[in-house]
Design a protein around this motif. Structure first.
Motif, PDB file in Angstrom:
ATOM      1  N   PRO A   1      14.293 -28.927 -33.290  1.00  0.00           N
ATOM      2  CA  PRO A   1      14.443 -27.584 -32.720  1.00  0.00           C
ATOM      3  C   PRO A   1      13.109 -27.065 -32.181  1.00  0.00           C
ATOM      4  O   PRO A   1      12.056 -27.359 -32.748  1.00  0.00           O
ATOM      5  CB  PRO A   1      14.922 -26.747 -33.903  1.00  0.00           C
ATOM      6  N   ALA A   2      13.200 -26.316 -31.112  1.00  0.00           N
ATOM      7  CA  ALA A   2      12.003 -25.838 -30.424  1.00  0.00           C
ATOM      8  C   ALA A   2      11.307 -24.731 -31.217  1.00  0.00           C
ATOM      9  O   ALA A   2      11.957 -23.782 -31.653  1.00  0.00           O
ATOM     10  CB  ALA A   2      12.370 -25.306 -29.037  1.00  0.00           C
ATOM     11  N   PRO A   3       9.996 -24.850 -31.436  1.00  0.00           N
ATOM     12  CA  PRO A   3       9.255 -23.761 -32.073  1.00  0.00           C
ATOM     13  C   PRO A   3       9.252 -22.526 -31.164  1.00  0.00           C
ATOM     14  O   PRO A   3       9.519 -22.617 -29.968  1.00  0.00           O
ATOM     15  CB  PRO A   3       7.843 -24.326 -32.230  1.00  0.00           C
ATOM     16  N   THR A   4       8.934 -21.385 -31.740  1.00  0.00           N
ATOM     17  CA  THR A   4       8.799 -20.150 -30.974  1.00  0.00           C
ATOM     18  C   THR A   4       7.322 -19.920 -30.664  1.00  0.00           C
ATOM     19  O   THR A   4       6.474 -20.048 -31.554  1.00  0.00           O
ATOM     20  CB  THR A   4       9.339 -18.950 -31.775  1.00  0.00           C
ATOM     21  N   PHE A   5       7.015 -19.615 -29.408  1.00  0.00           N
ATOM     22  CA  PHE A   5       5.636 -19.366 -28.998  1.00  0.00           C
ATOM     23  C   PHE A   5       5.521 -17.998 -28.329  1.00  0.00           C
ATOM     24  O   PHE A   5       6.407 -17.606 -27.561  1.00  0.00           O
ATOM     25  CB  PHE A   5       5.162 -20.410 -27.981  1.00  0.00           C
ATOM     26  N   SER A   6       4.430 -17.314 -28.608  1.00  0.00           N
ATOM     27  CA  SER A   6       4.108 -16.113 -27.843  1.00  0.00           C
ATOM     28  C   SER A   6       2.593 -16.065 -27.660  1.00  0.00           C
ATOM     29  O   SER A   6       1.830 -16.488 -28.541  1.00  0.00           O
ATOM     30  CB  SER A   6       4.607 -14.842 -28.533  1.00  0.00           C
ATOM     31  N   TYR A   7       2.187 -15.597 -26.502  1.00  0.00           N
ATOM     32  CA  TYR A   7       0.762 -15.513 -26.167  1.00  0.00           C
ATOM     33  C   TYR A   7       0.478 -14.167 -25.517  1.00  0.00           C
ATOM     34  O   TYR A   7       1.268 -13.698 -24.695  1.00  0.00           O
ATOM     35  CB  TYR A   7       0.366 -16.616 -25.181  1.00  0.00           C
ATOM     36  N   VAL A   8      -0.643 -13.568 -25.884  1.00  0.00           N
ATOM     37  CA  VAL A   8      -1.137 -12.384 -25.188  1.00  0.00           C
ATOM     38  C   VAL A   8      -2.517 -12.743 -24.649  1.00  0.00           C
ATOM     39  O   VAL A   8      -3.432 -13.066 -25.423  1.00  0.00           O
ATOM     40  CB  VAL A   8      -1.235 -11.157 -26.102  1.00  0.00           C
ATOM     41  N   LEU A   9      -2.654 -12.723 -23.339  1.00  0.00           N
ATOM     42  CA  LEU A   9      -3.913 -13.082 -22.679  1.00  0.00           C
ATOM     43  C   LEU A   9      -4.543 -11.849 -22.045  1.00  0.00           C
ATOM     44  O   LEU A   9      -3.848 -11.066 -21.385  1.00  0.00           O
ATOM     45  CB  LEU A   9      -3.668 -14.127 -21.583  1.00  0.00           C
TER      46      LEU A   9
ATOM     47  N   LEU B   1       4.313 -19.984 -33.327  1.00  0.00           N
ATOM     48  CA  LEU B   1       2.880 -19.839 -33.061  1.00  0.00           C
ATOM     49  C   LEU B   1       2.680 -18.629 -32.162  1.00  0.00           C
ATOM     50  O   LEU B   1       3.362 -18.489 -31.146  1.00  0.00           O
ATOM     51  CB  LEU B   1       2.314 -21.097 -32.402  1.00  0.00           C
ATOM     52  N   HIS B   2       1.752 -17.753 -32.545  1.00  0.00           N
ATOM     53  CA  HIS B   2       1.453 -16.552 -31.767  1.00  0.00           C
ATOM     54  C   HIS B   2      -0.057 -16.467 -31.587  1.00  0.00           C
ATOM     55  O   HIS B   2      -0.809 -16.588 -32.552  1.00  0.00           O
ATOM     56  CB  HIS B   2       1.980 -15.304 -32.477  1.00  0.00           C
ATOM     57  N   ASN B   3      -0.507 -16.254 -30.354  1.00  0.00           N
ATOM     58  CA  ASN B   3      -1.943 -16.299 -30.078  1.00  0.00           C
ATOM     59  C   ASN B   3      -2.391 -15.132 -29.212  1.00  0.00           C
ATOM     60  O   ASN B   3      -1.732 -14.768 -28.240  1.00  0.00           O
ATOM     61  CB  ASN B   3      -2.304 -17.608 -29.381  1.00  0.00           C
ATOM     62  N   TYR B   4      -3.531 -14.555 -29.598  1.00  0.00           N
ATOM     63  CA  TYR B   4      -4.200 -13.557 -28.752  1.00  0.00           C
ATOM     64  C   TYR B   4      -5.453 -14.198 -28.195  1.00  0.00           C
ATOM     65  O   TYR B   4      -6.309 -14.690 -28.946  1.00  0.00           O
ATOM     66  CB  TYR B   4      -4.566 -12.310 -29.556  1.00  0.00           C
ATOM     67  N   GLY B   5      -5.572 -14.261 -26.870  1.00  0.00           N
ATOM     68  CA  GLY B   5      -6.698 -14.918 -26.225  1.00  0.00           C
ATOM     69  C   GLY B   5      -7.546 -13.956 -25.424  1.00  0.00           C
ATOM     70  O   GLY B   5      -7.033 -13.254 -24.554  1.00  0.00           O
ATOM     71  N   ALA B   6      -8.852 -13.938 -25.721  1.00  0.00           N
ATOM     72  CA  ALA B   6      -9.748 -13.002 -25.043  1.00  0.00           C
ATOM     73  C   ALA B   6     -10.798 -13.678 -24.177  1.00  0.00           C
ATOM     74  O   ALA B   6     -11.367 -13.036 -23.293  1.00  0.00           O
ATOM     75  CB  ALA B   6     -10.455 -12.126 -26.085  1.00  0.00           C
TER      76      ALA B   6
END
Length: 288
Positions: free
Chosen positions: A170-178, A118-123
């Motif tokens: 197994p652990a999912p991969t996460f990335s976030y840009v805030l 899961l990859h998320n861009y938060g504004a």
């Protein structure tokens, strides 16, 4: 991968559909079997690829034991299939929990629950999976038109229950840009903001999570259209998700998803590195 014991704990889906007794009983059984095997919570956690705090919270009935966890621990504790047999019941309880989400959100909630990445861009605000209980409540109480208290409590429980994805194995991969402005906004008050920043530090230090901050002073930006999420459900192609003023859109067209993926890659390149981002959050908290 577990969160520390003093962190806010999500309400379990079981608390809304009457199956809390199932998870409480499973927790007690795991504790008895563990003690009979002469293992500490730390030792079992190490063998089961999770944290000591997760074992403790499951035994106390605070956390829902995931189906794969029950199957793994059944073998480790020589439970002879007693724990593994409950895996299907847990899956059914989780499926019922997913149907509690609003109709427009269910397709995304299901994809999120099955995601391997899961990859998320938060504004505008911190992503729901990263929110503390107080911060999440603040986002719901400030909605316009106003939500009634029953709706707020239901959505709050649903949102926090989704955070159990961090404890899957197994652990999912996460990335976030805030956006930096998201961290600076004292949503819910200064105390709520500080608690939320500490939560970001905790999650951001997990091995499978990367949190990056997009500085406000960047002269270029590839995603001025707003927030979006990229998901890779298990065994399926990557999808994108957007939501603007209650109008959600789950995007599956490969070319459209490719565009979002390209934007996200540029955003990550322009943002601070994960370590620089954690250092910035520490400075905002006044920590050395």
């Amino acid at each position: 991968m577990a969160m520390r014991d003093h962190e806010e704990r999500p309400e379990r889906p079981s608390q809304a559909d009457g199956t809390a007794h199932l998870f409480s009983a499973l927790g007690k059984q795991i504790k008895v079997l563990r003690e009979h095997a002469g293992m500490s919570q730390r030792e079992l956690g190490k063998l089961a690829h999770c944290g000591e705090a997760l074992i403790s919270s499951i035994e106390r009935g605070v956390r829902t034991p995931q189906p794969d966890f029950l199957i793994r621990v059944d073998k480790l504790l020589d439970a002879r299939g007693v724990l593994a047999a409950a895996a299907d019941d847990v899956r059914e309880a989780q499926a019922r929990a997913r149907t509690r989400h609003p109709d427009w959100f269910r397709s995304f909630a299901q994809a999120e629950a099955e995601a391997v990445a899961l990859h998320n861009y938060g504004a505008q605000a911190v992503h729901g999976l990263l929110q503390t209980k107080a911060y999440a409540r603040a986002t719901f109480t400030q909605r316009r038109p106003l939500l009634d208290e029953q709706t707020i409590e239901k959505r709050l429980a649903d949102r926090l229950a989704r955070q159990e994805i961090f404890e899957r194995w197994p652990a999912p991969t996460f990335s976030y840009v805030l956006e930096e402005t998201v961290l600076q906004r004292p949503l819910g008050g200064r105390a709520v903001q500080q608690e939320q920043l500490r939560r970001l530090l905790t999650v951001g230090r997990m091995r499978n999570v990367e949190i990056q901050v997009m500085p406000t002073d960047r002269p270029e930006h590839p995603a001025l259209d707003g927030t979006f999420t990229l998901l890779i459900p298990k065994g399926r192609q990557q999808v994108a998700y957007t939501e603007i003023y209650g109008h959600p859109r789950l995007i599956t067209d490969r070319e459209d998803v490719r565009i979002f993926s390209e934007r996200y890659g540029i955003i990550r390149a322009q943002a601070l590195t994960p370590q620089e981002s954690l250092t910035l959050i520490e400075k905002m908290l006044g920590e050395p």
